[in-house]
Design an enzyme around this catalytic site. Structure first.
Site, PDB file in Angstrom:
ATOM      1  N   SER A 293       8.170  32.468 -22.002  1.00 42.27           N
ATOM      2  CA  SER A 293       8.739  33.679 -22.119  1.00 42.27           C
ATOM      3  C   SER A 293       8.193  34.532 -20.752  1.00 42.27           C
ATOM      4  O   SER A 293       8.821  35.456 -20.677  1.00 42.27           O
ATOM      5  CB  SER A 293       7.962  33.778 -23.532  1.00 42.27           C
ATOM      6  N   THR A 294       7.258  33.854 -20.689  1.00 38.72           N
ATOM      7  CA  THR A 294       7.029  34.706 -18.636  1.00 38.72           C
ATOM      8  C   THR A 294       7.667  34.471 -17.694  1.00 38.72           C
ATOM      9  O   THR A 294       8.094  35.127 -16.697  1.00 38.72           O
ATOM     10  CB  THR A 294       5.862  33.764 -18.591  1.00 38.72           C
TER      11      THR A 294
END
Length: 569
Positions: A293-294
């Site tokens: 998700s970064t």
């Protein structure tokens, strides 16, 4: 008549004998004069051949200094023990004393001498202490000698090990910056002509042929204080969560300089006997992983730049999952309709997938490639990995979908920090450097300033009470960041119980100066989410780093602002 004949012959023999003696004496005198006066270079040459030698003068390696000028790597003079096997063999009975003093096996010494019997120079032990060198010298064993060399010493030990690397026994760089800048640091040995006595001890220096040239010092961008802080907190987190390994990187946004880079597990570069090769690599630049998700801030940035979305554009994520081909993308729960900021705040997979599928694949690929994914940062660090970003013509819908939330590509911690520095730097990409920069390097615009600021504002929401990383907050400062909790790939798919916990963020969010990425590999206890495992490390390290760099707070409560204004007036 016989008396007269004998009497006449005697004076002739005497004169002959005297003449012969005179000639012999004259020849000796002439030869002495010839050697001492007319041809004395012959005798001098013979003497020089036996006692005049050219010896090397070692030159020490340049120091490595941190940005404050504190020494991180120093070469110190030491003595090494060597022998002439042809000479020392005459003192065989003293070898057990030497072996005991040098803590060497007697069989080893005998095998070494026997296998190198035809040589005149053989090392027995290198880089010994001054006290031990004095004891060796006191033995006065024929054929046993000492030679000055230099040994590298690292005051910070394991804290700086992965950045600095180390040198070998000959003081040549083998890993890290010691290897990358070995030519710069290496000194040039000198030479001098000396007279040695029968025991090969130097009794007089005749002339200097070439003075030694010490290596040049290297000032790097690392801040020793921040490095210690980051190492301490990363090590504590890896131990607390029973993790396999961990990495952390801090960049100066304005200059692209690496202020800190630490890894766990580490090693002590000062202890050659206990070095383990499996710990040598700098995981922050060599190890790749799927960022999870970064990556979502860059998916959102691509959608904003394409003009298809605004921060308050609504996206319906109901019922908490969606089908892409024969695959299903899920959120942890049904978030319902949310705006783009809410998608970032809640880290909705469904939300970012809908945004990604509404764009041509080239749009997302262009954003990811422009911020540095798929290529090395150009830092020059040995062994830096480029990661993997497959070109967009090969993408199917499911590949575009999974890529939008960080699966299907691989990055290094340093690459991720570089990409986040683009958002922190209002869309400018500056080259990453391990050296202290005299001037601010020119940046390349890879994202519009407007989009970078909008994404940064959304990332601040991630640290809010309804976000995924409230534990990443820093008192007195606005912080923007993003969590990641990534399932690790295994043969046949992804593991159900093996994760990487990530947090990438920047502060102060109003005008970022520092970017930090924290990666904890395989936390094995109760907590494994990025917001629970990696975010607290970010908070503690960033709190100290901002204060050490005297960066003013940007999140002052209104009553305190008023009191400060009143005091200033």
């Amino acid at each position: 008549m016989s008396r007269d004949t004998g009497s006449g012959a005697y004076p002739g023999r005497r004169r002959l004998l005297l003449a012969a003696m005179t000639c012999a004496f004259t020849a000796l005198v002439w030869r002495a004069v010839d050697l001492q006066v007319m041809d004395r270079e012959f005798l001098r040459g013979q003497g020089d051949a036996r006692h005049l030698r050219v010896v090397a003068m070692p030159a020490h390696r340049g120091m490595i200094l941190d940005r404050q000028g504190e020494p991180l790597a120093i070469s110190t003079p030491v003595q090494s023990v060597w022998v002439n096997p042809q000479e020392i063999i005459t003192a065989r009975e003293q070898l057990p004393r030497l072996a005991n003093l040098l803590e060497l096996d007697m069989d080893y010494i005998q095998r070494t001498l026997a296998s190198r019997a035809g040589r005149e120079f053989v090392y027995l032990r290198r880089h010994i202490s001054p006290d031990l060198a004095s004891q060796v010298r006191a033995l006065e064993i024929p054929g046993l000698y000492l030679q000055q060399e230099y040994r590298r010493y690292y005051p910070a030990g394991e804290v700086m090990a992965h950045v600095l690397g180390f040198t070998d026994i000959d003081d040549d760089g083998q890993e890290g910056l010691e290897l990358a800048y070995s030519e710069w640091l290496r000194g040039l040995p000198g030479a001098k002509r000396v007279i040695k006595d029968g025991r090969r001890n130097i009794v007089e220096t005749v002339e200097s042929i070439r003075p030694p040239q010490p290596g040049r010092d290297l000032r790097i961008s690392i801040d020793r204080r921040i490095q210690f802080l980051a190492y301490r907190e990363l090590k504590a987190a890896v131990q607390q969560h029973g993790a396999r390994s961990g990495s952390a990187v801090i960049l100066d946004v304005q200059r692209g300089e690496v202020l800190a880079m630490v890894n766990q597990p580490s090693y002590n570069p000062n202890n050659r006997e206990q070095r383990r090769s499996d710990r040598f690599r700098n995981r922050a630049v060599t190890d790749v992983f799927e960022p999870g998700s970064t990556i979502k801030p860059f998916t959102v940035a691509a959608a904003l730049e394409a003009g298809r979305y605004q921060p308050h554009t609504l996206i319906d994520t109901s019922p908490g999952y969606m089908t892409v081909g024969r695959n299903t993308v899920k959120d942890i729960r049904n978030f319902g309709p949310m705006d783009v900021t809410g998608v970032m705040r809640k880290s909705s997979n469904v939300g970012v997938v809908k945004m990604a599928l509404s764009m041509p694949p080239k749009t997302l690929w262009g954003m990811l490639s422009r911020v540095g994914f798929g290529t090395t940062t150009g830092s020059g660090f040995p062994g830096e990995a480029a990661g993997l970003l497959v070109n967009h013509p090969r993408w199917r819908d499911i590949e575009l979908a999974t890529l939008s939330f960080g699966y299907g590509l691989s990055v290094t911690p340093l690459q991720l920090a570089e990409a986040y520095s683009v958002i922190a730097n209002d869309g400018l990409l500056r080259p990453v450097s391990f050296l202290q920069q005299e001037q601010v390097p020119a940046g390349q615009r890879v994202m519009s300033a407007r989009v970078a600021r909008e994404v940064r504002a959304m990332m601040e929401e991630v640290l809010g009470p309804e976000g995924t990383a409230p534990r990443a907050r820093v008192a007195g400062y606005r912080v923007a960041g993003k969590t990641g909790t990534v399932r690790k790939s295994v043969a046949g798919g992804y593991a159900e119980n093996r994760y990487q916990a990530l947090f990438a963020g920047m502060a102060p969010a109003s005008q970022p100066r520092l970017v930090m990425v924290v990666v904890i590999d395989e936390p094995s206890r109760d907590e494994y989410y990025g917001g629970a495992v990696a975010a607290p490390v970010f908070s503690r390290v960033m709190t100290g780093a901002l204060r050490l760099m005297n960066i003013p707070p940007d999140d002052i409560p209104p009553p305190l602002q008023a009191s400060r204004a009143g005091g200033a007036s």
